[in-house]
Write a protein that holds these residues in place. Structure first.
Motif, PDB file in Angstrom:
ATOM      1  N   GLY A   1       0.841  -1.194   0.000  1.00 55.50           N
ATOM      2  CA  GLY A   1       0.000   0.000   0.000  1.00 55.50           C
ATOM      3  C   GLY A   1       0.878   1.247   0.000  1.00 55.50           C
ATOM      4  O   GLY A   1       2.064   1.181   0.344  1.00 55.50           O
ATOM      5  N   PHE A   2       0.299   2.400  -0.380  1.00 55.00           N
ATOM      6  CA  PHE A   2       1.096   3.633  -0.460  1.00 55.00           C
ATOM      7  C   PHE A   2       1.708   3.997   0.887  1.00 55.00           C
ATOM      8  O   PHE A   2       2.822   4.482   0.973  1.00 55.00           O
ATOM      9  N   ARG A   3       0.935   3.797   1.962  1.00 60.49           N
ATOM     10  CA  ARG A   3       1.445   4.119   3.289  1.00 60.49           C
ATOM     11  C   ARG A   3       1.514   2.872   4.166  1.00 60.49           C
ATOM     12  O   ARG A   3       1.449   2.953   5.381  1.00 60.49           O
ATOM     13  N   GLY A   4       1.596   1.720   3.503  1.00 59.69           N
ATOM     14  CA  GLY A   4       1.620   0.456   4.235  1.00 59.69           C
ATOM     15  C   GLY A   4       2.922   0.256   4.988  1.00 59.69           C
ATOM     16  O   GLY A   4       3.974   0.743   4.584  1.00 59.69           O
ATOM     17  N   LEU A   5       2.833  -0.454   6.092  1.00 64.31           N
ATOM     18  CA  LEU A   5       3.977  -0.662   6.972  1.00 64.31           C
ATOM     19  C   LEU A   5       5.041  -1.548   6.326  1.00 64.31           C
ATOM     20  O   LEU A   5       4.718  -2.556   5.711  1.00 64.31           O
ATOM     21  N   ARG A   6       6.295  -1.143   6.432  1.00 63.20           N
ATOM     22  CA  ARG A   6       7.422  -2.002   6.056  1.00 63.20           C
ATOM     23  C   ARG A   6       8.073  -2.448   7.352  1.00 63.20           C
ATOM     24  O   ARG A   6       8.512  -1.596   8.140  1.00 63.20           O
ATOM     25  N   PRO A   7       8.136  -3.756   7.602  1.00 65.59           N
ATOM     26  CA  PRO A   7       8.641  -4.204   8.899  1.00 65.59           C
ATOM     27  C   PRO A   7      10.114  -3.888   9.102  1.00 65.59           C
ATOM     28  O   PRO A   7      10.910  -3.917   8.155  1.00 65.59           O
ATOM     29  N   ALA A   8      10.473  -3.594  10.348  1.00 65.06           N
ATOM     30  CA  ALA A   8      11.872  -3.359  10.700  1.00 65.06           C
ATOM     31  C   ALA A   8      12.597  -4.703  10.742  1.00 65.06           C
ATOM     32  O   ALA A   8      11.957  -5.757  10.798  1.00 65.06           O
ATOM     33  N   PRO A   9      13.940  -4.692  10.704  1.00 68.35           N
ATOM     34  CA  PRO A   9      14.675  -5.959  10.798  1.00 68.35           C
ATOM     35  C   PRO A   9      14.277  -6.741  12.049  1.00 68.35           C
ATOM     36  O   PRO A   9      14.092  -6.159  13.111  1.00 68.35           O
ATOM     37  N   SER A  10      14.151  -8.038  11.903  1.00 65.36           N
ATOM     38  CA  SER A  10      13.790  -8.879  13.044  1.00 65.36           C
ATOM     39  C   SER A  10      14.341 -10.281  12.798  1.00 65.36           C
ATOM     40  O   SER A  10      15.067 -10.513  11.838  1.00 65.36           O
ATOM     41  N   LEU A  11      13.968 -11.214  13.673  1.00 65.35           N
ATOM     42  CA  LEU A  11      14.413 -12.593  13.497  1.00 65.35           C
ATOM     43  C   LEU A  11      13.463 -13.366  12.575  1.00 65.35           C
ATOM     44  O   LEU A  11      13.570 -14.587  12.468  1.00 65.35           O
TER      45      LEU A  11
END
Lengths: 291, 205
Positions: A205-215
């Motif tokens: 989505g245009f303002r959809g969340l991009r996850p931060a680095p994780s396991l």
């Protein structure tokens, strides 16, 4: 992602069943009436369809369990597990619509009892939807934790519910007979769902969340699924508009649903399925990249 | 009496040899693709310009991670059949005889400790080598580390010995689960976030 097909089917069928009951019953309840007079046949069909959708959803849900026999203990952790609560409210909702249908079909109970049961079934449907939503809003999964999950689940409930209720009502009573113009309502809701997907769908989505680095592996579901969802829902909108403009009647007789409404429902459900596969694809199972 | 067993991991000492991973796999007879302890290679950065000179800004370190036997085990809270439980000494175990294989705990655990075992069709995870512990022994991962980068013991004792650090990139916020884990960060960990470090060996974990 493809392995999650039982969850895709379970959530869409369950949400459609709740939407059916809400859209047909709430207009009557809000006016302090019961759909017994003039609408009894349509009401029984709505309850039967909702019950069958719930039973189908329940059966399909077993396909995502590796030890379904052990699931008889699935209500053991109501204190902390949203999955236990989801199953409880699923059973309560199914039991209530079954009871209401049986009473309306074979008994002649007081209207107070029926009204009370209808209110209880509507609330149980809402709690089923709430627990289904909370189940995925885990602190460990930021892409599911946000506002997108409740918006996506609620919009499926409302859109699929409105279109399928309109279809049943149209088949039984013809166009324009129901108190609510469900085609217009569905058009507005569908436009809202497309807007939500365009703006807020995680990853695409245009303002959809991009996850931060994780396991957890950061793989994204294919963008084509997101596009397919938008296109299918838009096609559903087009057919709803065609149905609205053409007056919604069948070519052959005045009752019955025209092909545009049937096609609208098909495209809406296909769009919801594409969207749900995209949703489950947002969170790969850990360790599966190694297999 | 131990009230909460915990792991200590020294990221500054870990060479990424994966002896812990292999020892765990060997001791618990885990099938192909199934890892209860995993060694993540975290890497980020690239090149940056300093006074007209391009210099490398790479950050790289390893994290050996298994189940952290959290004080607030969200996997157990999510389980509909209470198949995940905590012993008095804090060790979190899976009752594979009760697990229905719904795999919601896999999603709930931010450390991705729960892994699906295709042989039993249930989830599985690090059991802290509880049988060795009960017999006065040591978890196999701790025993196998040639760098002595892993240690175990009572959480309070480990905190006194090594400090209170529980999070480095890309580990989750410890407030989610209160992991029984103490870390000694690698020196690169302080710059990992600004250099967009992330796991570089997904195929192995």
């Amino acid at each position: 992602m493809r392995k999650e097909w039982p969850l895709v089917a379970f959530t869409i069928l369950g949400q459609t069943a709740v939407g059916l009951v809400w859209f047909f019953d709430l207009p009557f309840l809000l006016r302090g009436r019961l759909p017994l007079f003039g609408w009894r046949t349509a009401w029984l069909i709505i309850l039967a369809v909702a019950a069958w959708l719930m039973i189908l959803a329940a059966v399909i849900s077993f396909f995502h369990l590796r030890h379904p026999i052990r699931a008889r203990r699935a209500l053991a952790n109501l204190r902390t597990s949203w999955l236990s609560r989801e199953i409880l409210f699923e059973l309560v909702f199914l039991g209530l619509i079954g009871l209401i249908g049986w009473l309306a079909a074979f008994r002649n109970p007081g209207s107070g009892l029926l009204r009370g049961l209808l209110v209880a079934a509507s609330i149980a449907g809402g709690l089923f939807l709430l627990s289904m939503t909370r189940l995925y809003m885990l602190p460990s999964l930021p892409v599911w934790r946000g506002i997108y999950t409740p918006l996506a689940f609620l919009s499926t409930t409302l859109v699929a519910g409105a279109v399928s209720t309109e279809l049943v009502v149209r088949v039984v009573a013809g166009p324009g007979a129901f108190a609510l113009d469900l085609t217009t309502v569905a058009l507005v809701l569908l436009a809202g769902e497309i807007l939500i997907a365009l703006l807020a769908a995680p990853r695409h989505g245009f303002r959809g969340l991009r996850p931060a680095p994780s396991l957890r592996p950061g793989e994204a579901p294919p963008r084509s699924l997101h596009r397919a969802r938008l296109l299918l829902l838009f096609a559903g909108m087009v057919f709803l508009a065609v149905d609205r403009i053409s007056g919604g009647t069948d070519i052959m007789n005045e009752r019955g649903a025209g092909p545009a409404l049937v096609l609208a429902l098909v495209f809406v459900l296909a769009g919801e399925a594409a969207g749900r596969f995209h949703y489950y694809g947002l969170v790969p199972r850990p360790g599966e990249t190694a297999l | 009496m131990v009230t909460q067993y915990a792991f200590f991991f020294n990221a500054a000492a870990c060479s990424g040899c994966k002896a812990c991973q292999v020892a765990c796999k060997d001791r618990n007879d885990l099938g192909p693709g199934l890892l209860w302890r995993r060694v993540y290679e975290v890497a980020g950065g690239g090149w940056e310009k300093k006074n007209e000179v391009w210099v490398p800004s790479v950050v790289a370190y390893n994290i050996s991670m298994a189940c952290n036997h959290c004080e607030n085990p969200v996997c157990g809270l999510a389980c509909p059949v209470k198949a995940i439980f905590k012993r008095e000494d804090g060790i979190v175990l899976v009752d594979t005889g009760a697990c229905i294989g719904c795999r919601y705990c896999e999603w709930a655990c931010p450390y991705t400790a729960l892994r699906f075992d295709v042989r039993t069709n249930t989830v599985s995870k690090c059991n802290f080598c509880y049988d060795a512990i009960d017999a006065g022994g040591v978890p196999s991962c701790v025993a196998s580390c040639p760098q002595r980068a892993l240690d175990f013991g009572d959480l309070a004792e480990l905190k006194r010995k090594y400090g209170e650090v529980r999070q480095i990139v890309p580990l989750p916020d410890p407030a989610q689960t209160e992991p029984a884990l103490v870390l000694k960060p690698h020196r690169d960990a302080a710059r990992a976030a600004e250099r967009a470090a992330e796991v570089a060996n997904w195929e192995e974990v």
